[in-house]
Design an enzyme around this catalytic site. Sequence first.
Site, PDB file in Angstrom:
ATOM      1  N   ARG A 180      -9.645   1.275   8.812  1.00 63.04           N
ATOM      2  CA  ARG A 180      -9.272  -0.118   9.047  1.00 63.04           C
ATOM      3  C   ARG A 180     -10.357  -0.859   9.811  1.00 63.04           C
ATOM      4  O   ARG A 180     -10.214  -2.039  10.079  1.00 63.04           O
ATOM      5  CB  ARG A 180      -8.002  -0.126   9.895  1.00 63.04           C
ATOM      6  CG  ARG A 180      -6.803  -0.762   9.213  1.00 63.04           C
ATOM      7  CD  ARG A 180      -5.682  -0.632  10.225  1.00 63.04           C
ATOM      8  NE  ARG A 180      -4.522  -1.379   9.928  1.00 63.04           N
ATOM      9  CZ  ARG A 180      -3.436  -0.850   9.371  1.00 63.04           C
ATOM     10  NH1 ARG A 180      -3.428   0.389   8.954  1.00 63.04           N
ATOM     11  NH2 ARG A 180      -2.368  -1.588   9.217  1.00 63.04           N
ATOM     12  N   ARG A 217      11.351  -2.764  11.126  1.00 63.13           N
ATOM     13  CA  ARG A 217      10.289  -2.341  12.033  1.00 63.13           C
ATOM     14  C   ARG A 217      10.115  -3.369  13.144  1.00 63.13           C
ATOM     15  O   ARG A 217      10.171  -4.575  12.892  1.00 63.13           O
ATOM     16  CB  ARG A 217       8.971  -2.248  11.251  1.00 63.13           C
ATOM     17  CG  ARG A 217       8.690  -0.873  10.721  1.00 63.13           C
ATOM     18  CD  ARG A 217       7.544  -0.854   9.741  1.00 63.13           C
ATOM     19  NE  ARG A 217       6.289  -1.413  10.246  1.00 63.13           N
ATOM     20  CZ  ARG A 217       5.137  -1.354   9.583  1.00 63.13           C
ATOM     21  NH1 ARG A 217       5.100  -0.758   8.393  1.00 63.13           N
ATOM     22  NH2 ARG A 217       4.047  -1.873  10.091  1.00 63.13           N
ATOM     23  N   ARG A 252      11.160  -6.342   4.726  1.00 60.16           N
ATOM     24  CA  ARG A 252      11.123  -4.864   4.723  1.00 60.16           C
ATOM     25  C   ARG A 252      12.275  -4.260   5.516  1.00 60.16           C
ATOM     26  O   ARG A 252      12.586  -4.717   6.611  1.00 60.16           O
ATOM     27  CB  ARG A 252       9.816  -4.374   5.364  1.00 60.16           C
ATOM     28  CG  ARG A 252       8.635  -4.553   4.480  1.00 60.16           C
ATOM     29  CD  ARG A 252       7.550  -3.560   4.793  1.00 60.16           C
ATOM     30  NE  ARG A 252       6.817  -3.880   6.004  1.00 60.16           N
ATOM     31  CZ  ARG A 252       5.508  -3.691   6.125  1.00 60.16           C
ATOM     32  NH1 ARG A 252       4.808  -3.188   5.131  1.00 60.16           N
ATOM     33  NH2 ARG A 252       4.898  -3.985   7.256  1.00 60.16           N
ATOM     34  N   LYS A 262       0.836  -1.211   0.000  1.00 59.70           N
ATOM     35  CA  LYS A 262       0.000   0.000   0.000  1.00 59.70           C
ATOM     36  C   LYS A 262       0.864   1.253   0.000  1.00 59.70           C
ATOM     37  O   LYS A 262       0.646   2.173  -0.773  1.00 59.70           O
ATOM     38  CB  LYS A 262      -0.915   0.056   1.237  1.00 59.70           C
ATOM     39  CG  LYS A 262      -1.917  -1.044   1.344  1.00 59.70           C
ATOM     40  CD  LYS A 262      -2.840  -0.849   2.549  1.00 59.70           C
ATOM     41  CE  LYS A 262      -2.187  -0.908   3.908  1.00 59.70           C
ATOM     42  NZ  LYS A 262      -1.654  -2.217   4.294  1.00 59.70           N
ATOM     43  N   ARG A 274      -0.944  -9.625  12.615  1.00 56.73           N
ATOM     44  CA  ARG A 274      -1.495  -8.446  11.915  1.00 56.73           C
ATOM     45  C   ARG A 274      -2.366  -8.869  10.732  1.00 56.73           C
ATOM     46  O   ARG A 274      -3.392  -8.259  10.453  1.00 56.73           O
ATOM     47  CB  ARG A 274      -0.352  -7.529  11.451  1.00 56.73           C
ATOM     48  CG  ARG A 274       0.039  -6.560  12.567  1.00 56.73           C
ATOM     49  CD  ARG A 274       1.416  -5.983  12.401  1.00 56.73           C
ATOM     50  NE  ARG A 274       1.682  -5.458  11.085  1.00 56.73           N
ATOM     51  CZ  ARG A 274       2.885  -5.491  10.509  1.00 56.73           C
ATOM     52  NH1 ARG A 274       3.912  -6.046  11.126  1.00 56.73           N
ATOM     53  NH2 ARG A 274       3.070  -4.974   9.329  1.00 56.73           N
TER      54      ARG A 274
HETATM   55  N1  LIG Z   1      -6.434   2.997  10.913  1.00 56.96           N
HETATM   56  C1  LIG Z   1      -5.819   2.394  11.936  1.00 56.96           C
HETATM   57  N2  LIG Z   1      -6.525   1.946  13.003  1.00 56.96           N
HETATM   58  C2  LIG Z   1      -5.932   1.354  14.056  1.00 56.96           C
HETATM   59  N3  LIG Z   1      -4.604   1.144  14.135  1.00 56.96           N
HETATM   60  C3  LIG Z   1      -3.829   1.570  13.100  1.00 56.96           C
HETATM   61  C4  LIG Z   1      -4.397   2.219  11.951  1.00 56.96           C
HETATM   62  N4  LIG Z   1      -3.390   2.535  11.093  1.00 56.96           N
HETATM   63  C5  LIG Z   1      -2.264   2.102  11.676  1.00 56.96           C
HETATM   64  N5  LIG Z   1      -2.510   1.520  12.871  1.00 56.96           N
HETATM   65  C6  LIG Z   1      -1.521   0.937  13.809  1.00 56.96           C
HETATM   66  O1  LIG Z   1      -0.217   1.110  13.255  1.00 56.96           O
HETATM   67  C7  LIG Z   1       0.380  -0.157  12.970  1.00 56.96           C
HETATM   68  C8  LIG Z   1       1.210  -0.054  11.702  1.00 56.96           C
HETATM   69  O2  LIG Z   1       0.367   0.288  10.632  1.00 56.96           O
HETATM   70  P1  LIG Z   1       0.857   0.147   9.115  1.00 56.96           P
HETATM   71  O3  LIG Z   1       2.150   0.818   8.939  1.00 56.96           O
HETATM   72  O4  LIG Z   1      -0.293   0.590   8.255  1.00 56.96           O
HETATM   73  O5  LIG Z   1       1.137  -1.399   9.005  1.00 56.96           O
HETATM   74  P2  LIG Z   1       0.747  -2.602   8.060  1.00 56.96           P
HETATM   75  O6  LIG Z   1       2.051  -2.996   7.463  1.00 56.96           O
HETATM   76  O7  LIG Z   1       0.248  -3.596   9.071  1.00 56.96           O
HETATM   77  O8  LIG Z   1      -0.285  -2.209   7.039  1.00 56.96           O
HETATM   78  C9  LIG Z   1      -0.791  -1.128  12.893  1.00 56.96           C
HETATM   79  O9  LIG Z   1      -0.419  -2.462  13.171  1.00 56.96           O
HETATM   80  C10 LIG Z   1      -1.717  -0.566  13.979  1.00 56.96           C
HETATM   81  O10 LIG Z   1      -1.247  -0.907  15.273  1.00 56.96           O
END
Ligand SMILES: Nc1ncnc2c1ncn2[C@@H]1O[C@H](COP(=O)(O)OP(=O)(O)O)[C@@H](O)[C@H]1O
Length: 293
Positions: free
Chosen positions: A150, A228, A184, A73, A239
């Site tokens: 989300r 990360r 990553r 994404k 996740r």
């Molecule tokens: N819209 C959201 N609602 C709740 N938690 C979020 C949201 N966006 C990000 N997070 C938190 O930030 C973390 C990292 O998000 P992100 O970088 O988008 O990871 P991913 O690689 O899982 O898509 C998520 O695992 C969650 O804990």
Amino acid sequence: MAALTRLSKPSFTSLSSVSRISRCLYSGIAPEPSSHGASPYSPRLGPKPNLSVKDPKDRNVQWVFLGSPGVGKGTYASRLSNLLGVPHIATGDLVREELAASGPLSKELSEIVNQGKLVSDEIIISLLSKRLEAGGAKGELGFILDGFPRTIRQAEILEGVTEIDLVLNLKLREDVLVEKCLGRRMCSQCGGNFNVASINVKDSNGSPPISMAPLLPPPHCMSKLVTRADDTEEVVKHRIHVYNEKSRPVEEFYRSRGKLLEFDLPGGIPESWPKLLEVLNLDEYKEKQSAAA
Ligand SMILES: Nc1ncnc2c1ncn2[C@@H]1O[C@H](COP(=O)(O)OP(=O)(O)O)[C@@H](O)[C@H]1O
């Protein structure tokens, strides 16, 4: 440009109006699921925000990117944001910035994120509102949201305050998602995102074979690469499970509104990027931009 024209239709609301989502959330009133095609605003949210309607010529895209962790994404949202001149707003980045700032929320956030759980709607909406307000003050128009909404609740709140034109749902087989997350890397100095995984999987259970070359950093970033904290196998799997449980229903939310565009990634960036531009009817846009450069 047919798809873009189709997607760039009416009722544009300003970026700053999106920040009113915090008011909706803190009022404790759940937005009603809106009927499709009708005004997305629900009277149960309280007084209707004073949304400023932009002239179509000032309009910029308001897109959302959905997809499991590791699907890419961030990569494609960032490329499209450069191409279209709209901000790429990733809620995961907002969470990581908050963590790095070691503010009052950091401890609570790091426990949640490092276990692969979702941050509460209240916290995420507050971080997003601040980001949108800051962007609005700088005159930003439009956005590509990555990682938000989300949950169905987040989607309803967003729908209550602004019009989303297009929701792009990126898809990739689950075994590849895990490998990609584990590969990553980020450069701690320049912030560049890379991937050291070399993916080559055969077809299985009806899924086609897929190859993805690593996206290696330049030599000067090599010694500064970091991973990360939430990209361990156990946390990545959790996740993905959380995505399937809480975020998969968001796909149906937008599918039923006719806004969801599904995109199966055919491979790495060299194979996927041109195809993505093609399905978005942006290949012509890209050619015009490079001719003008
Ligand atoms: N819209 C959201 N609602 C709740 N938690 C979020 C949201 N966006 C990000 N997070 C938190 O930030 C973390 C990292 O998000 P992100 O970088 O988008 O990871 P991913 O690689 O899982 O898509 C998520 O695992 C969650 O804990």
